[in-house]
Write a protein that holds these residues in place. Sequence first.
Motif, mmCIF file in Angstrom:
data_model
loop_
_atom_site.group_PDB
_atom_site.id
_atom_site.type_symbol
_atom_site.label_atom_id
_atom_site.label_comp_id
_atom_site.label_asym_id
_atom_site.label_seq_id
_atom_site.Cartn_x
_atom_site.Cartn_y
_atom_site.Cartn_z
ATOM 1 N N SER A 62 55.362 0.706 69.948
ATOM 2 C CA SER A 62 55.543 1.527 71.161
ATOM 3 C C SER A 62 54.800 2.865 71.046
ATOM 4 O O SER A 62 54.497 3.495 72.058
ATOM 5 N N TYR A 63 54.484 3.281 69.804
ATOM 6 C CA TYR A 63 53.742 4.536 69.629
ATOM 7 C C TYR A 63 52.328 4.447 70.197
ATOM 8 O O TYR A 63 51.671 5.461 70.361
ATOM 9 N N THR A 64 51.860 3.228 70.457
ATOM 10 C CA THR A 64 50.496 3.091 70.982
ATOM 11 C C THR A 64 50.461 3.316 72.485
ATOM 12 O O THR A 64 49.412 3.259 73.107
ATOM 13 N N GLU A 65 51.646 3.571 73.091
ATOM 14 C CA GLU A 65 51.669 3.733 74.544
ATOM 15 C C GLU A 65 51.233 5.111 75.018
ATOM 16 O O GLU A 65 50.682 5.245 76.097
ATOM 17 N N SER A 66 51.522 6.157 74.201
ATOM 18 C CA SER A 66 51.180 7.499 74.693
ATOM 19 C C SER A 66 50.086 8.129 73.839
ATOM 20 O O SER A 66 49.958 7.835 72.649
ATOM 21 N N THR A 118 43.959 6.030 72.848
ATOM 22 C CA THR A 118 42.778 5.510 73.522
ATOM 23 C C THR A 118 43.075 4.075 73.961
ATOM 24 O O THR A 118 43.870 3.380 73.323
ATOM 25 N N LYS A 119 42.435 3.669 75.032
ATOM 26 C CA LYS A 119 42.693 2.339 75.597
ATOM 27 C C LYS A 119 42.546 1.223 74.558
ATOM 28 O O LYS A 119 43.388 0.321 74.506
ATOM 29 N N PRO A 120 41.515 1.266 73.711
ATOM 30 C CA PRO A 120 41.352 0.155 72.758
ATOM 31 C C PRO A 120 42.569 -0.083 71.864
ATOM 32 O O PRO A 120 42.895 -1.224 71.579
ATOM 33 N N LEU A 121 43.277 0.964 71.422
ATOM 34 C CA LEU A 121 44.435 0.753 70.555
ATOM 35 C C LEU A 121 45.552 0.057 71.327
ATOM 36 O O LEU A 121 46.227 -0.833 70.809
ATOM 37 N N ARG A 122 45.729 0.468 72.584
ATOM 38 C CA ARG A 122 46.735 -0.205 73.414
ATOM 39 C C ARG A 122 46.392 -1.688 73.562
ATOM 40 O O ARG A 122 47.241 -2.551 73.477
ATOM 41 N N TYR A 170 47.321 -4.225 70.920
ATOM 42 C CA TYR A 170 48.716 -4.678 70.904
ATOM 43 C C TYR A 170 49.183 -5.181 72.273
ATOM 44 O O TYR A 170 50.368 -5.186 72.553
ATOM 45 N N THR A 171 48.237 -5.579 73.128
ATOM 46 C CA THR A 171 48.616 -6.126 74.427
ATOM 47 C C THR A 171 48.352 -7.625 74.421
ATOM 48 O O THR A 171 47.270 -8.057 74.016
ATOM 49 N N ASP A 172 49.339 -8.422 74.817
ATOM 50 C CA ASP A 172 49.123 -9.882 74.814
ATOM 51 C C ASP A 172 48.377 -10.325 76.069
ATOM 52 O O ASP A 172 48.055 -9.505 76.929
ATOM 53 N N LYS A 173 48.124 -11.639 76.184
ATOM 54 C CA LYS A 173 47.246 -12.054 77.283
ATOM 55 C C LYS A 173 47.913 -11.938 78.658
ATOM 56 O O LYS A 173 47.250 -11.973 79.684
ATOM 57 N N ASN A 174 49.231 -11.730 78.666
ATOM 58 C CA ASN A 174 49.911 -11.488 79.944
ATOM 59 C C ASN A 174 50.012 -10.005 80.275
ATOM 60 O O ASN A 174 50.664 -9.619 81.246
ATOM 61 N N GLY A 175 49.383 -9.190 79.423
ATOM 62 C CA GLY A 175 49.391 -7.751 79.695
ATOM 63 C C GLY A 175 50.608 -7.026 79.172
ATOM 64 O O GLY A 175 50.815 -5.850 79.468
ATOM 65 N N ASN A 176 51.447 -7.711 78.385
ATOM 66 C CA ASN A 176 52.637 -7.046 77.836
ATOM 67 C C ASN A 176 52.371 -6.504 76.436
ATOM 68 O O ASN A 176 51.574 -7.085 75.685
ATOM 69 N N GLY A 189 57.439 -10.259 65.544
ATOM 70 C CA GLY A 189 57.491 -11.719 65.584
ATOM 71 C C GLY A 189 56.329 -12.350 66.350
ATOM 72 O O GLY A 189 55.969 -13.493 66.110
ATOM 73 N N ASP A 190 55.735 -11.602 67.294
ATOM 74 C CA ASP A 190 54.540 -12.116 67.991
ATOM 75 C C ASP A 190 53.394 -12.227 66.982
ATOM 76 O O ASP A 190 53.346 -11.479 65.999
ATOM 77 N N ILE A 191 52.466 -13.138 67.254
ATOM 78 C CA ILE A 191 51.331 -13.279 66.332
ATOM 79 C C ILE A 191 50.258 -12.240 66.651
ATOM 80 O O ILE A 191 49.772 -12.170 67.783
ATOM 81 N N VAL A 192 49.918 -11.429 65.662
ATOM 82 C CA VAL A 192 48.856 -10.442 65.845
ATOM 83 C C VAL A 192 47.661 -10.838 64.976
ATOM 84 O O VAL A 192 47.821 -11.377 63.875
#
Length: 553
Positions: A183-187, A190-194, A197-203, A208-211
Amino acid sequence: MARFKTRGYVCCALMLLCALAIIIICMSVLLRKKCPDGTFSSVAVAADSGTCSRIGRDMLKKGGSAVDGAIAALLCTSVINPQSMGLGGGSIFTVMDSSGKVKIINSRETVPRNVRLDLLKTCPKSFQLIAGSKWIGVPGEIRGYEKAHELYGKLPWATLFQPTIKLAREGFPIPVIQGRYISYTESNTTKPLRELYTDKNGNLMKTGDIVKFEKLADTMEMIANLGAEAFYSGKIAEDLIRDIQEAGGILTVQDLASYKVTVTDAWVIPLGEYQMYIPPPPAGGVLLSFILNVMKGYNLDSTSLIGEQKTLVYHRLLEAFKFSNGLKKYIRDPGFSSEKMAKKFTEDSFAEHIRSLINSSKAHDPHYYNITPHLDNMGTTHISVLGEDGLAVSVTSTINNIFGSKVFSPSTGVILNNQLSDFCGREDSISPGQQPPSSMAPAVLKSKSKTLVIGSTGGGMITAGMASALINHLWFGKSLKDAIAAPIVYVRPENVVGFEQNFDENVIKDLVAMGHTHKAMARFYNVVNAVEKEDGCICAVSDARKLGEPAGY
Ligand SMILES: *[C@@H]1O[C@H](CO)[C@@H](O)[C@H](O)[C@H]1NC(C)=O
Ligand SMILES: *[C@@H]1O[C@H](CO)[C@@H](O)[C@H](O)[C@H]1NC(C)=O
């Protein structure tokens, strides 16, 4: 007849030799077995995750040195805990070789050539996570690994990268600790860091998600095949600098090309039966040794925690922490200021002088300790490794705050540090090439029969975490595990005291009555990872605070 006889003798001798060999093998197996459960007999790695401790251990199993194991575990940590450290940061190694000689390999970030002269005027006045490309220092991480490997490595350089390249490319479930910080990548990001950590649905992804870190895998593969130089010149360097400049940063390819790692001798501090080896400034070993030297003079032992003695011990420890906060401003890059003052702080006579200023019944106002406001920070990783041949590695590595500057280079997969913010409140001006001061204090302690490799993470809490673990273990007689697990006290730059969860409530009450200002703290970032060898058995502890797990055999 004679020939027969000779043959008989030879036969007998051979049988005797065989029997002897079997006895020796049996004895060595039996002797090995005597190490208690949960300890190791040959090698151990304590990183801040089980995955990376095991990757480090596997290098030793393949015949690698403790340094090979440490580098592989560091590379692994750059994907398992990418919020803490990575190729875009810097590190400090303390390495004791099998003859007992100790070297410091310093690859901490430096001030870039085109630094804004008014940078420090933009420092925030109170603690916060300072993001932004203007705080990026020239990363030294890979140059540090190169030097450490050149001096102490046994396995081929590329071998150290293989397990992490595989992890990064194939992906893995996001571990709990990494997940906690996504969640620290939200504020202020830069856009690339967000996007990382954004999945293909934009979340935003979660635990537990695969990174996957595919670009980083490519970058690591190039460095593995071509050597460290591939990071500091050529395509990776050009891509990295372009991405940094697009994020508003001022680093240049010349900054990367001219980065130099330094190798120096460790400073040695006598500590009872031990010699403690620490990195000199700009590292924080001086502060740790100052605190231990002050406390050493109170002749602590296991009875010091009984009854009212306990409050007195913690009062004195808090006073030592407060004075050490006042000394911080003298810890500087020795290339840009004299080391004389810092050296004095490590001497017994100085500790004695400070003890004379500590009143055993009351605390003082902030000015008494000569404290000037400075910022605190967090993040960082520490790895302790002990090899079979006695090679001991204590290495602390960081990109400074959580996800560093929060600038992610999309074409190289590297997250950049915000190390220049460590100058805030500590220096009035800075020069190109200068290294910011640090609390990092990777240490090795050696006595006749014991070797203790120890270090911590957590900015200013590094000093508090290490001092607490060492006092608990060396003087109060707690096991290494209990010594590290015990709740700590911490004095913030504003001279306010925080107590970690489960700290003795009665002692807190008494300390407040003595004049210490107590304010609850939301988070503690101290994470101590240590390895100790005594009588041929190795005890390894990775701090439970970061859900760590050691590995060994
Ligand atoms: C970070 O973002 C917040 C708003 O989300 C803003 O108020 C703050 O000034 C930003 N901090 C920095 C250092 O850019
Ligand atoms: C310590 O503080 C107490 C209480 O203020 C005072 O009475 C005492 O004289 C002080 N001791 C020293 C050695 O300064």
